[in-house]
Motif scaffolding. Structure first.
Motif, PDB file in Angstrom:
ATOM      1  N   LEU A 173       0.833  -1.208   0.000  1.00  0.00           N
ATOM      2  CA  LEU A 173       0.000   0.000   0.000  1.00  0.00           C
ATOM      3  C   LEU A 173       0.866   1.256   0.000  1.00  0.00           C
ATOM      4  N   LEU A 174       1.947   1.218   0.764  1.00  0.00           N
ATOM      5  CA  LEU A 174       2.854   2.368   0.775  1.00  0.00           C
ATOM      6  C   LEU A 174       3.593   2.490  -0.555  1.00  0.00           C
ATOM      7  N   ILE A 176      12.614  18.893   8.804  1.00  0.00           N
ATOM      8  CA  ILE A 176      13.191  17.545   8.945  1.00  0.00           C
ATOM      9  C   ILE A 176      12.299  16.679   9.834  1.00  0.00           C
ATOM     10  N   GLU A 177      11.797  17.261  10.910  1.00  0.00           N
ATOM     11  CA  GLU A 177      10.906  16.499  11.794  1.00  0.00           C
ATOM     12  C   GLU A 177       9.635  16.075  11.051  1.00  0.00           C
ATOM     13  N   ASN A 188       6.424  11.778   8.171  1.00  0.00           N
ATOM     14  CA  ASN A 188       5.535  11.520   7.040  1.00  0.00           C
ATOM     15  C   ASN A 188       6.131  10.668   5.928  1.00  0.00           C
ATOM     16  N   ARG A 189       7.447  10.549   5.847  1.00  0.00           N
ATOM     17  CA  ARG A 189       8.033   9.833   4.713  1.00  0.00           C
ATOM     18  C   ARG A 189       7.624   8.360   4.747  1.00  0.00           C
ATOM     19  N   LEU A 190       7.095   7.887   3.638  1.00  0.00           N
ATOM     20  CA  LEU A 190       6.601   6.514   3.578  1.00  0.00           C
ATOM     21  C   LEU A 190       7.718   5.488   3.672  1.00  0.00           C
ATOM     22  N   LYS A 225       9.486  16.214   2.399  1.00  0.00           N
ATOM     23  CA  LYS A 225       8.815  16.183   3.698  1.00  0.00           C
ATOM     24  C   LYS A 225       7.728  15.117   3.766  1.00  0.00           C
ATOM     25  N   GLY A 226       7.423  14.489   2.626  1.00  0.00           N
ATOM     26  CA  GLY A 226       6.360  13.486   2.609  1.00  0.00           C
ATOM     27  C   GLY A 226       4.975  14.071   2.655  1.00  0.00           C
TER      28      GLY A 226
END
Length: 368
Positions: free
Chosen positions: A22-23, A144-145, A150-152, A334-335
Motif C-alpha cells: 500500500l505504501l 526535517i521532523e 511523514n516519509r513513507l 517532507k512526505g
C-alpha cells in the motif's frame, strides 16, 4: 512450532507485506504528482517564453516598419535586411516554442490519465495558477521532523523491522525440542458376515485406542541455530537500514531547502538583469524618437538589446520554474506533497473481505 504466535507468524508477515505494498502505491502516486508539478511549471515557463517571443517578433516588425519608411532619408538596404533577418529568426523560435507548449500539454494529459482529456485529443491545457514569486522560508529542524513523521520509506522500514522481529521469535521457538502427542481410537465389528461386521461398528462395543508421546531433539541442533542467527542478522540489517533512511530523509530536506534558497537568489538576479535590459532598450528608443540617424551600428545595437531583453525574460522564467519546482520538491522530501496538492487517498472498505488483526486476534473488516 507450538503456540498461536508461531502459527500465525506467516499471516502477520503477509499482512505487513500488504501494508508495504500500500505504501508502494502511495509512493507511485507521490512520484506522479511530482512529475505533474514539474510538467505543469515547465508549461508555465513555456507560456511565458511564448509571450516574450511574441513581443520580440512584434518589436522587430515595428523596427523594420520604421526603417522601411525612412529608407529615403537616412536608412539603407543594409539596415532593412538586418531587421528582416531578425524577424525571420525570431518567428522560427516562436514556432518551436509553441510546439513545445503543445508537447508539454500532452505530457500532462498522459500523467492525468483522464478519459475526458485523451492525449490524442485536440484540447490543449493552459496553465491557470500563478507562479510563486515571493520568498518562502522554512524552519529546517521543523521540516526535517515533518519528513521523519511523514516519509513513507520510514513507515515501510518500520514494518520490515516488525516482520524481522516476528521471524526471530519463530526461529527462537524452533530451537526448542519437538514434543508431539499421537493418539488414535478405533471401533471394530465382529461377525461371521461382512455386512454384519460393518453394522456392529456403529454400536461401539469393541473400541480400541492408542496414545503416545514423540520427543525429538536433533544433536547439536545446528540447523535451527543457524536459522536463528540469520534472523538476528536480518533484523539488525533492517534496523541499520532504518537509521540510514533517517539520514537520507534529513539530507533530502536539507538539500531541498538549499535549492529553494539558491533558486530564489537566482530569480532575484535574473529579474534585476531584465530591469537593466528594459532600461537600456528604453534609452535606445528615446534616442530613436529624438530622430537620430539610424545607422547600421545603431540598428544592430537595438536588435541585440531586444534579444538580450528576451533572453533575460526567458532566464527569469527559468528561474521561476526552478523556484516553484524546488518548493514542490521540498514538499516531496517532507512526505507532504499529496496534502500540499489536496490529493486524498481513501481505502475502500470491502464488506466481504475479512482479515485477522495480527496483534489482538480480533476480526476486523479489511481496508483496501
Amino acid at each position: 512450532n507450538f503456540g498461536t504466535e508461531v502459527n500465525r507468524a506467516r499471516i502477520t508477515i503477509s499482512a505487513n507485506n500488504q501494508r508495504v505494498s500500500l505504501l508502494d502505491f502511495r509512493k507511485t502516486v507521490e512520484d506522479t504528482v511530482l512529475q505533474i508539478e514539474k510538467s505543469y511549471w515547465q508549461l508555465v515557463q513555456q507560456e511565458g517564453d511564448i509571450h516574450t517571443l511574441e513581443r520580440l517578433v512584434e518589436a522587430s516588425e515595428t523596427t523594420a516598419n520604421v526603417l522601411f519608411h525612412r529608407q529615403k532619408a537616412d536608412v539603407t538596404a543594409v539596415q532593412i535586411e538586418q531587421a528582416n533577418a531578425a524577424i525571420y529568426t525570431r518567428r522560427a523560435s516562436l514556432v518551436r516554442s509553441r510546439e513545445q507548449a503543445v508537447i508539454l500539454s500532452d505530457q500532462i494529459k498522459r500523467l492525468m490519465n483522464d478519459p475526458d482529456f485523451p492525449v490524442s485529443g485536440s484540447v490543449v491545457i493552459v496553465p491557470a495558477a500563478d507562479q510563486i514569486d515571493t520568498p518562502i522560508h522554512f524552519d529546517l529542524d521543523d521540516a526535517i521532523e515533518t519528513g521523519l513523521e511523514n516519509r513513507l520509506e520510514l513507515g515501510q522500514q518500520q514494518i520490515r523491522v516488525n516482520s524481522a522481529e516476528i521471524a526471530i521469535r519463530v526461529a527462537k521457538n524452533n530451537l526448542l525440542p519437538q514434543l508431539n502427542f499421537q493418539g488414535s481410537v478405533t471401533s471394530d465389528g465382529v461377525a461371521h458376515f461382512l455386512d454384519s461386521a460393518f453394522s456392529q461398528q456403529g454400536d461401539f462395543n469393541h473400541i480400541g485406542w492408542a496414545a503416545g508421546l514423540q520427543f525429538q531433539f536433533p544433536l547439536g541442533n545446528r540447523a535451527a541455530r543457524a536459522i536463528w542467527q540469520r534472523a538476528l542478522l536480518q533484523r539488525q540489517q533492517a534496523i541499520e537500514s532504518y537509521g540510514s533512511l533517517i539520514s537520507q530523509v534529513s539530507l533530502d530536506v536539507k538539500s531541498a531547502a538549499l535549492d529553494i534558497d539558491a533558486s530564489w537568489q537566482e530569480l532575484v538576479a535574473d529579474r534585476r538583469a531584465r530591469f537593466a535590459n528594459e532600461k537600456t532598450l528604453e534609452g535606445l528608443q528615446k534616442q530613436q524618437d529624438a530622430a537620430i540617424d539610424l545607422t547600421p551600428e545603431f540598428v544592430q545595437l537595438k536588435l541585440q538589446t531586444q534579444d538580450q531583453l528576451a533572453q533575460a525574460e526567458e532566464a527569469e522564467h527559468q528561474a521561476l520554474y526552478n523556484y516553484n519546482f524546488a518548493i514542490a520538491t521540498m514538499e516531496k522530501a517532507k512526505g507532504s506533497i499529496l496534502r500540499y496538492n489536496n490529493v486524498i487517498l481513501e481505502r475502500e472498505q470491502l464488506p466481504f473481505d475479512m482479515a485477522m488483526d495480527g496483534k489482538s486476534g480480533t476480526r476486523r473488516w479489511a481496508d483496501r
